[in-house]
Design a protein around this motif. Sequence first.
Motif, mmCIF file in Angstrom:
data_model
loop_
_atom_site.group_PDB
_atom_site.id
_atom_site.type_symbol
_atom_site.label_atom_id
_atom_site.label_comp_id
_atom_site.label_asym_id
_atom_site.label_seq_id
_atom_site.Cartn_x
_atom_site.Cartn_y
_atom_site.Cartn_z
ATOM 1 N N ASP A 105 0.830 -1.192 0.000
ATOM 2 C CA ASP A 105 0.000 0.000 0.000
ATOM 3 C C ASP A 105 0.876 1.258 0.000
ATOM 4 N N TRP A 106 1.885 1.286 0.846
ATOM 5 C CA TRP A 106 2.798 2.439 0.870
ATOM 6 C C TRP A 106 3.572 2.549 -0.436
ATOM 7 N N ILE A 147 1.365 4.099 -2.942
ATOM 8 C CA ILE A 147 1.217 5.552 -2.782
ATOM 9 C C ILE A 147 2.414 6.264 -3.394
ATOM 10 N N ASN A 196 2.312 8.696 -6.765
ATOM 11 C CA ASN A 196 2.831 10.070 -6.792
ATOM 12 C C ASN A 196 3.794 10.264 -7.959
ATOM 13 N N ASN A 253 1.927 10.458 -11.292
ATOM 14 C CA ASN A 253 1.328 11.788 -11.471
ATOM 15 C C ASN A 253 2.371 12.825 -11.858
ATOM 16 N N ARG A 273 -3.650 1.140 -5.485
ATOM 17 C CA ARG A 273 -3.332 2.518 -5.126
ATOM 18 C C ARG A 273 -3.185 3.398 -6.368
ATOM 19 N N ALA A 284 -6.541 4.292 -7.506
ATOM 20 C CA ALA A 284 -7.205 5.266 -6.630
ATOM 21 C C ALA A 284 -6.582 6.653 -6.702
ATOM 22 N N ASN A 285 -5.258 6.721 -6.868
ATOM 23 C CA ASN A 285 -4.569 8.004 -6.664
ATOM 24 C C ASN A 285 -4.068 8.684 -7.921
ATOM 25 N N LEU A 292 -4.364 10.255 -11.694
ATOM 26 C CA LEU A 292 -5.318 10.785 -12.660
ATOM 27 C C LEU A 292 -5.447 9.795 -13.811
ATOM 28 N N ILE A 309 -5.914 9.940 -16.924
ATOM 29 C CA ILE A 309 -5.171 10.200 -18.154
ATOM 30 C C ILE A 309 -3.682 9.911 -17.989
ATOM 31 N N SER A 310 -3.181 10.082 -16.786
ATOM 32 C CA SER A 310 -1.752 9.859 -16.556
ATOM 33 C C SER A 310 -1.411 8.381 -16.431
ATOM 34 N N GLU A 322 -3.163 5.896 -18.152
ATOM 35 C CA GLU A 322 -3.730 5.139 -19.269
ATOM 36 C C GLU A 322 -2.765 4.098 -19.823
ATOM 37 N N MET A 337 -5.759 19.391 -18.047
ATOM 38 C CA MET A 337 -4.814 18.533 -18.760
ATOM 39 C C MET A 337 -5.074 18.613 -20.259
ATOM 40 N N TYR A 358 1.360 14.745 -20.037
ATOM 41 C CA TYR A 358 0.534 15.012 -18.860
ATOM 42 C C TYR A 358 1.331 15.017 -17.548
ATOM 43 N N GLU A 414 2.011 16.749 -12.615
ATOM 44 C CA GLU A 414 0.794 16.919 -11.804
ATOM 45 C C GLU A 414 1.119 16.818 -10.314
ATOM 46 N N MET A 469 0.010 14.767 -6.005
ATOM 47 C CA MET A 469 0.900 13.997 -5.139
ATOM 48 C C MET A 469 0.192 13.868 -3.789
ATOM 49 N N SER A 501 -9.428 11.297 -5.309
ATOM 50 C CA SER A 501 -8.544 10.739 -4.293
ATOM 51 C C SER A 501 -8.679 11.562 -3.009
#
Lengths: 402, 402
Positions: free
Chosen positions: A314-315, A318, A322, A325, A352, A355-356, A358, A360-361, A363, B155, B241, B244, B248, B262
Motif C-alpha cells: 500500500d505504501w 502511494i 505520486n 502523477n 493505489r 485510486a490516486n 489521474l 489520463i496519466s 492510461e 490537462m 501530462y 501533476e 501527489m 482521491s
Amino acid sequence: MLKAGRSQEEIRQRNLGTLLRHVHLGGPVSRTALAGRMGLNRSTIMALTAELTSAGLVREELPKDTGRAGRPSLVVRPQSDRVYVLAFDVAVDRLVAARVGLGGKVLDRREAVRRRAGADLDDVVGVLAGFAHEMHREADSNSVCVGIGASYCGMIRPGDGMVRFGPDMGWVDQAFGTELGLRLELGLPVSVGNEAHLGALAEHQRGVGIGVQNLIYLHGDVGVGGGIIVGGKLLDGDGGYGCELGHMVVNPYNGRPCGCGSRGCLEAEVGERALLDAAGRSPELVGREAVRAVVDAAERGDIVAREALHRIGDWLGIGVANLINLFNPGLVVFGGMLRDVYRGSAAQVRSRITANVLVISREKVRLRTSALGDDTTLMGAAELAFSELMADPLNVLTRATS
Amino acid sequence: MLKAGRSQEEIRQRNLGTLLRHVHLGGPVSRTALAGRMGLNRSTIMALTAELTSAGLVREELPKDTGRAGRPSLVVRPQSDRVYVLAFDVAVDRLVAARVGLGGKVLDRREAVRRRAGADLDDVVGVLAGFAHEMHREADSNSVCVGIGASYCGMIRPGDGMVRFGPDMGWVDQAFGTELGLRLELGLPVSVGNEAHLGALAEHQRGVGIGVQNLIYLHGDVGVGGGIIVGGKLLDGDGGYGCELGHMVVNPYNGRPCGCGSRGCLEAEVGERALLDAAGRSPELVGREAVRAVVDAAERGDIVAREALHRIGDWLGIGVANLINLFNPGLVVFGGMLRDVYRGSAAQVRSRITANVLVISREKVRLRTSALGDDTTLMGAAELAFSELMADPLNVLTRATS
C-alpha cells in the motif's frame, strides 16, 4: 545554441560512436540493418565499419545460413573478448567486481558478502582492487581495458566520484572514486554513479526499458533509491543528486523514522526493515534472503507474511502513484529487493495507482520488474565505463592501448 | 542520431531563430553583445540582422549616448508594435486575452471575470474570440499576427489542444484548441498548454528562473498545478501530462477529499478551499481576493488566519520537500495564489524543507515567488505562440503575411 556546422571529422567521430553503440547494445547486426537504423547509405556504413574493424573494436562475419538466396550482408559483431571495462558494485550487503566485454558480456566476476555498516573506505577499495588485480592477471594479454565504472549505494558527486552521503555504510564525503582509481594503478579514472541511477540507465539501455523515453526505476537495497529517465535522459538535477524518491515523505505524521533523520519517507515505509518488522521477523534477520523468505511465505499462504506485504504494498503504491502523477512515465521498474516485494504486493500497488493517479496519466503506464536481475546496478556501472568509448571510439581506444 | 552534417540553409535558419530569440527574450542588444552570446563573428551577425531587419522583425538603431568614445555598435530591437501574437488565459475565475508584441510587450488586453464551473466550451470560446476580434480591429493595419497560444487550467493533449480533463470547469475531452481556432478565423492554429506548464516556461524564459536549468513551478489557481523544468526543458512525460504535483498524495489516511476523486492530495491540503476552510471563512467566499484577505489578516496579527496559514504551509512544505528530493532543483517558484500563501507561510515551508530534504539536495536551492505576477500563465501562452517564429523566423513570417 548552434555556432556553426559540424566539421566532417566531428560527424565521422559521432557516427563511429553511434555505430559502435548499436553493436554494443543491440548485438550482432547486419550492415544493411545498420544502414537502416542510422539513416546512412551502405557505403558510409562500410567505411565506418572498416575503421572500427581495423581498430579491433568489431569484427565482420558472414551470417549463418539465412536460408535466402543471394549474397548475404555481413554481420558486425562486438569484439567482446578483446575490449572490456571494469565494473564495480558496492551494495550494502555485497561487493562485486566484473570484467565486462564490449557488447555487455560478463567475462569474469568476483563477489564478496560484506558485513553491514562500519566498513571503511580503505577496506572496501582494498577488496575491489584485489578482485580487479586477480581478473587482470587472468585476462588475455591482447585484451584492453577502456574504462572503469562503479556503482555505489549513496549520493555521489559527479566528476570525481566523491561519496557525499552513504547512510547505509556511514560514509560522508569519502573520496571513493579517486581512491579506487589510485589503487587500481591502471592510469584510468573511475566513473562513479549512484546505484539506482545506474540501475535505471542499465534497464533503459539493455533491460526492460529499451526505447522507453520516460521511465521510473525504484531500487530496493536496504533502503530505496531511484533513477528516473525523463525524455531519454537520466534526471540529475542541479548537483547530480536528483531522483531521491526513497525520501519522498508518504506518511508524515505516523511514519517510521528514516535513516535520513526524517520520518515517513517511502524508504522507511517499504524498505527491508519495514517489511521484516511488519512480518514479525527478528531484528537479527537482514538481507535480501530474509525479504525473499517473507514473500515466499506469503505465496505459501502465511497470513502474517501476506498482511505485511499488503501493508508495505500500500505504501509502495502511494509512492509509485505520486511518481506517475509527476512524471507520466511509460514504464515503472522495480529492481533489487523491490522485485520480490512487488511480486508479493502487485495487487496493492495497482489498487493505489487506480485510486490516486489521474486517469489520463495512468492510461498507458506499465509496471515491470527489472530484466537484469541482481546485475542491474553492476551493468549500469559497466555502461558508465563504456560511455567515453561510445563518444569517441578510436581516440579512447588509442589512449587505452598506448 | 546524427545522420549527416546540417546544410548551410539549416544553419542559417537556426541562427536567425537564435538571434531573434536573444532580442525577443533579452530586449535591445548590441551587435557586439550578440556576437559574444552566439559565438559568431560580427560579419555573420550583421548579415543575420540585416535579414531580420528587412523582414521587419527587428530594427537597428544607434544607442543613446554611451559616454564612450569611438563608433558605437548598433542596437538591435524587436519590432514589438508590428509583430505580435494572440495569447489567451482560461483560469478558473477569469478569462484573459491579449495582443503581445515581439519582445513580450503587452500591446492590448481584455479580461472578464467568470462564474465558476459549468461554463461550456461555446461560451468560453465565444468570449475569447470576441476579445480577439476587438483587439484585431484596433491593431495597426501593418501589424501581423504570427501565432496564437492559450493557457488552460486542465490537462491538455499535445498537438491539438484537446482538454482531456479540466476538473475545475467540469470539462472532459473538449476540443478547445480546435474550436477557438475556428472561431478566430485567422487561418492559424491555436497552441494550447496547461497553465502551470506555461507558467513554468514563462518564469524560465523571462521571469525569476532565467538561466536556471532545473526549476519547479507551483501554480495555485483554485487547485494546484505544476510545471517542472528538467535540464532546461519542460518535463512532459509520455503523453504530455506530467508535472501533476497537485495530485501527489501527502496525507493519505487523514486527508481532505480532492476533486480528482482521491484524498490527501497536495491540492486538497493547500488549495484555495483548504486555506479558506482552515481560516473559518464562509463556503460562499472564493477566489484570490479571499485568499489574499486571509494572508493580510495573518500579517495584521489575526490568530485564526495565522494558524490556518501555518497548517497549510506545513503541507505545502511537505510537498515542496518531496519535490526537492526528487528533482534537486536550483529554484522553486510559487505562482498564482500560492504567491500569497507562501508569503504567509514561508517559515513553515522552510522548516519542512530542513526537516525532510537530504542536506546535499537542499544546499543550493532557492525559493521565490513568480516575477510575472498575475500574468505568468498569460505570458507562457504568448511564448508558446511565439515558438514557431523562433524556430524559423522568415518562413513563419512569410506564411503569416501571405
